[in-house]
Design an enzyme around this catalytic site. Structure first.
Site, PDB file in Angstrom:
ATOM      1  N   ASN A  31     -53.790 -28.317  61.827  1.00 30.47           N
ATOM      2  CA  ASN A  31     -52.767 -28.397  60.798  1.00 30.47           C
ATOM      3  C   ASN A  31     -53.320 -28.551  59.386  1.00 30.47           C
ATOM      4  OD1 ASN A  31     -50.732 -28.054  62.655  1.00 30.47           O
ATOM      5  ND2 ASN A  31     -50.538 -30.237  63.065  1.00 30.47           N
ATOM      6  N   GLY A  80     -48.351 -37.308  60.473  1.00 27.94           N
ATOM      7  CA  GLY A  80     -47.580 -37.428  61.707  1.00 27.94           C
ATOM      8  C   GLY A  80     -48.069 -36.540  62.840  1.00 27.94           C
ATOM      9  N   ASP A  81     -48.889 -35.554  62.517  1.00 25.31           N
ATOM     10  CA  ASP A  81     -49.527 -34.706  63.527  1.00 25.31           C
ATOM     11  C   ASP A  81     -50.797 -34.148  62.886  1.00 25.31           C
ATOM     12  OD1 ASP A  81     -50.314 -33.096  65.594  1.00 25.31           O
ATOM     13  OD2 ASP A  81     -48.581 -31.751  65.532  1.00 25.31           O
ATOM     14  N   ALA A  82     -51.738 -35.037  62.645  1.00 27.36           N
ATOM     15  CA  ALA A  82     -52.920 -34.698  61.854  1.00 27.36           C
ATOM     16  C   ALA A  82     -54.018 -34.023  62.678  1.00 27.36           C
ATOM     17  CB  ALA A  82     -53.464 -35.954  61.171  1.00 27.36           C
TER      18      ALA A  82
END
Length: 249
Positions: free
Chosen positions: A180, A174-176
């Protein structure tokens, strides 16, 4: 978003949660959120309520994903009550157990982009392979993302309302973006962080963002290297669509 300098102001909430532990700044985002590591192996994240992904939602996703793949263990999560909040949007916080390793944008890895890009691509594939779609209660599909954007007052262009057919549904990060993924000293991925938007979607939603973020962090020329490390050939149509959807929402 960036790694802050050591002289960053420490919010009162962070000091209270730290309980006297020594603090090292890890991250600062554009919304005013900050992340610190304590010398007793905790990570404290504090910031204004995010209308897109709350820390309570992230805690729920971390607890679920932690059954299958390395992610931070949740120790505490909370937010100001309406009475406590000094002003909208109020404040929220998340405390997790610190993981070993460094972000893929740590200065060590900014100096070795080939190693970092490979690790991020391989780590994203491992995440997708590990998380069971059938058991996932969270949704990051295109309709869900468009609906979420609308709730925040963002109108997605009509050209993006019909996505390409799904190639492979996976549980997406979802926020690659590359920060992260955490890397060990051997240059291999070891864990993922910031899973507040995790949910089922086409894998290209993650791949497109991860590949796009290589340019933001390492400069041009690493886009296809990340996709190769993931283990697929570039799908230009889906890459273009999901890149545009990310930018629009």
């Amino acid at each position: 978003m960036s790694i802050p300098s050591s002289d960053i102001a420490v919010p009162a909430r962070v000091l209270a949660l730290a309980g006297g532990a020594h603090l090292t700044p890890l991250w600062q985002n554009a919304m005013g959120g900050v992340t610190f590591r304590t010398d007793d192996a905790r990570v404290i994240k504090v910031g204004p309520r995010n209308p897109e992904t709350t820390m309570a939602a992230e805690a729920e996703r971390l607890r679920w994903a932690g059954r299958y793949t390395p992610v931070p263990e949740v120790l505490d999560v909370g937010e100001e009550t309406r009475e406590e909040a000094r002003e909208d949007p109020g404040e929220e916080w998340l405390v997790t157990r610190a993981l070993p390793g460094r972000s893929a944008v740590d200065p060590r890895w900014l100096g070795e982009p080939a190693v970092a890009v490979r690790a991020v691509g391989e780590g994203l594939r491992a995440l997708h392979d590990a998380l069971p779609v059938a058991d996932c209660p969270f949704d990051w599909s295109v309709p869900a993302r468009i609906a979420g954007a609308a709730a925040r007052g963002i109108q997605v262009p009509s050209a993006l309302r019909t996505p390409p057919p799904i190639d492979l549904a996976v549980v997406c990060h979802g926020d690659a973006c590359v920060p992260n993924t955490l890397l060990g000293d051997d240059g291999r991925w070891i864990a993922h962080v910031d899973l507040g938007a995790l949910g089922v979607a086409d894998r290209w939603g993650d791949i497109a963002v991860a590949a796009m973020s290589t340019e933001w962090n390492y400069g041009p020329g690493w886009h296809d290297a990340l996709i190769a490390a993931y283990g697929v050939d570039p799908d230009r149509e889906r890459l273009s669509y999901y890149r545009d959807l990310w930018n629009a929402t």
